[in-house]
Design a protein around this motif. Structure first.
Motif, PDB file in Angstrom:
ATOM      1  N   ALA A  88       0.828  -1.203   0.000  1.00 25.16           N
ATOM      2  CA  ALA A  88       0.000   0.000   0.000  1.00 25.16           C
ATOM      3  C   ALA A  88       0.864   1.255   0.000  1.00 25.16           C
ATOM      4  CB  ALA A  88      -0.925   0.001   1.218  1.00 25.16           C
ATOM      5  N   ASP A  89       1.928   1.249   0.793  1.00 27.94           N
ATOM      6  CA  ASP A  89       2.833   2.397   0.841  1.00 27.94           C
ATOM      7  C   ASP A  89       3.465   2.651  -0.520  1.00 27.94           C
ATOM      8  OD1 ASP A  89       2.287   2.769   3.483  1.00 27.94           O
ATOM      9  OD2 ASP A  89       4.162   1.896   4.230  1.00 27.94           O
ATOM     10  N   VAL A 148      -3.760   3.471   1.739  1.00 26.96           N
ATOM     11  CA  VAL A 148      -3.931   2.681   2.953  1.00 26.96           C
ATOM     12  C   VAL A 148      -4.791   1.463   2.638  1.00 26.96           C
ATOM     13  CG1 VAL A 148      -3.703   4.660   4.493  1.00 26.96           C
ATOM     14  CG2 VAL A 148      -5.966   4.011   3.682  1.00 26.96           C
ATOM     15  N   VAL A 149      -4.689   0.460   3.495  1.00 22.47           N
ATOM     16  CA  VAL A 149      -5.470  -0.760   3.324  1.00 22.47           C
ATOM     17  C   VAL A 149      -6.545  -0.824   4.402  1.00 22.47           C
ATOM     18  CG1 VAL A 149      -5.430  -3.280   3.302  1.00 22.47           C
ATOM     19  CG2 VAL A 149      -3.523  -1.994   2.323  1.00 22.47           C
ATOM     20  N   LEU A 203     -17.908   3.567  -0.326  1.00 21.21           N
ATOM     21  CA  LEU A 203     -17.139   3.338   0.899  1.00 21.21           C
ATOM     22  C   LEU A 203     -15.689   3.745   0.701  1.00 21.21           C
ATOM     23  CD1 LEU A 203     -16.868   2.267   3.768  1.00 21.21           C
ATOM     24  CD2 LEU A 203     -16.603  -0.030   2.825  1.00 21.21           C
ATOM     25  N   SER A 204     -15.112   3.368  -0.433  1.00 17.32           N
ATOM     26  CA  SER A 204     -13.725   3.717  -0.723  1.00 17.32           C
ATOM     27  C   SER A 204     -13.550   5.228  -0.782  1.00 17.32           C
ATOM     28  CB  SER A 204     -13.288   3.081  -2.048  1.00 17.32           C
ATOM     29  OG  SER A 204     -11.960   3.422  -2.351  1.00 17.32           O
ATOM     30  N   GLY A 205     -14.513   5.924  -1.398  1.00 19.73           N
ATOM     31  CA  GLY A 205     -14.454   7.376  -1.491  1.00 19.73           C
ATOM     32  C   GLY A 205     -14.545   8.038  -0.133  1.00 19.73           C
ATOM     33  N   ARG A 214      -5.885   9.747   1.650  1.00 16.19           N
ATOM     34  CA  ARG A 214      -5.113   8.920   0.714  1.00 16.19           C
ATOM     35  C   ARG A 214      -6.052   7.931   0.052  1.00 16.19           C
ATOM     36  NH1 ARG A 214      -0.394   6.238   4.179  1.00 16.19           N
ATOM     37  NH2 ARG A 214       0.221   5.426   2.142  1.00 16.19           N
ATOM     38  N   ALA A 215      -5.632   7.395  -1.092  1.00  9.89           N
ATOM     39  CA  ALA A 215      -6.417   6.342  -1.728  1.00  9.89           C
ATOM     40  C   ALA A 215      -6.496   5.137  -0.790  1.00  9.89           C
ATOM     41  CB  ALA A 215      -5.779   5.932  -3.050  1.00  9.89           C
TER      42      ALA A 215
END
Length: 271
Positions: A195-196, A201-202, A219-221, A229-230
Motif C-alpha cells: 500500500a505504501d 492505505v489498506v 465506501l472507498s471514497g 489517501r487512496a
C-alpha cells in the motif's frame, strides 16, 4: 526502530528505490538475496554485532560484509548491504529487521514492475483468510515444533502453482522465520508495504453480505476523504456480523455492525 536505526533504514530504502529504478536490476533476485542475507545476520549473532559496533568505522564494516558476501550474491546486493552497515544502528537486531523489510519491499517492487502488484496484495489477503478459517492449517504453519522444511512444504502445497513466486517467497519467509511476529502481523506488514508503494492505505472491511460495486466505490471514497489517501478495500464476508459494516485501518476500527451493537446492549444489561 528508533533514532539512528530509523534514519539508517530510511537511507537503505532510498538506496533500494534508486537501485530498482534501473531496469537492468532484477528486483526479484535482489529480494531473494536480501532474504538470504537476513537469514545469515539472524543466525550469526557475532557478525551482526560487529557490523553494528559504533566503535568500528563504516568503511571497515562495509569491507567486512563485502568480503563475506562476495561471490555469494550479486554486486547490487553487496552494495546495498554495505550501505546499511556503514550507517549507525541503535541495536544489532535492527539491522536484521531492516534487511528483512528491504527484502519484502524488493518483492513488492518486483511485483509492481511485472504489473502484478494487485495480484500480490490479493493473494496475501486471501491466504490470510484461508488460514484464519482453519485451526489445523494455522497450527501447521505456526507451531514451533513443526520444522521449517515442513512449513515450507505446506506453503508450497497451498500456494504453489496458484500464486506468484513472490507471494510464495514472502509467506515461506514469514512462516519459517517469524522472528517474533504472528502470521497475521507479518501478512499485515506485507500488505502495508504494498500500500505504501502506491501511497494508499489498506482497509479490512467485514460485512454480512457481499458489497455491490457502487457500495464499494462509495465506501472507498468516504474512507479516502477521511484518511487523505487512496484506500484499498480488502473485503471479508462474515454472516456472523448480522448486518452493517466493520472497517479496520491499522489499529483503528470503525464498527457499525448489528452484532457489535447487540454486544454493547448485552454488556449494558449485565452492567
Amino acid at each position: 526502530m528508533i533514532g539512528a536505526s530509523r534514519e539508517a533504514f530510511a537511507a537503505g530504502r532510498e538506496n533500494l528505490d534508486s537501485l530498482t529504478d534501473n531496469t537492468s536490476v532484477d528486483s526479484a533476485k535482489l529480494a531473494e538475496e536480501l532474504g538470504a542475507v537476513t537469514a545469515l545476520l539472524n543466525r550469526e549473532v557475532s557478525l551482526r554485532r560487529v557490523l553494528t559496533d559504533p566503535a568500528r568505522s563504516g568503511q571497515d564494516k562495509a569491507q567486512l560484509i563485502a568480503s563475506v558476501l562476495s561471490g555469494q550474491v550479486s554486486g547490487e546486493t553487496v552494495d546495498l548491504v554495505s550501505g546499511l552497515v556503514r550507517s549507525r544502528w541503535s541495536g544489532s537486531r535492527d539491522l536484521v529487521d531492516a534487511t528483512e523489510e528491504l527484502a519484502a519491499y524488493a518483492e513488492v517492487i518486483a511485483a509492481e514492475q511485472a504489473g502484478k502488484l494487485d495480484d500480490l496484495e490479493d493473494e496475501l489477503f486471501r491466504f490470510g483468510r484461508v488460514v484464519s478459517g482453519s485451526h489445523e492449517l494455522r497450527a501447521g504453519l505456526t507451531e514451533p515444533k513443526a520444522g521449517k522444511a515442513a512449513k515450507a512444504e505446506l506453503v508450497n502445497k497451498l500456494l504453489g502453482g496458484r500464486a506468484q513466486p513472490g507471494t510464495v517467497r514472502l509467506v515461506t519467509s514469514l512462516v519459517t522465520n517469524p522472528r517474533g511476529r504472528s502470521l497475521d502481523q507479518g501478512l499485515a506488514a506485507y500488505a502495508k508495504l504494498a500500500a505504501d508503494r502506491r501511497d494508499r492505505v489498506v482497509a479490512l472491511v467485514t460485512t454480512a453480505v457481499p458489497l455491490s460495486d457502487g457500495q464499494k466505490q462509495r465506501l472507498s471514497g468516504a474512507l479516502a476523504k477521511l484518511y487523505g489517501r487512496a484506500v484499498l478495500l480488502n473485503i471479508d464476508v462474515d454472516p456472523q456480523v448480522v448486518g452493517g459494516v466493520r472497517v479496520q485501518v491499522g489499529d483503528e476500527i470503525i464498527d457499525g455492525t448489528v452484532s457489535s451493537r447487540l454486544e454493547g446492549a448485552r454488556q449494558a444489561l449485565e452492567g
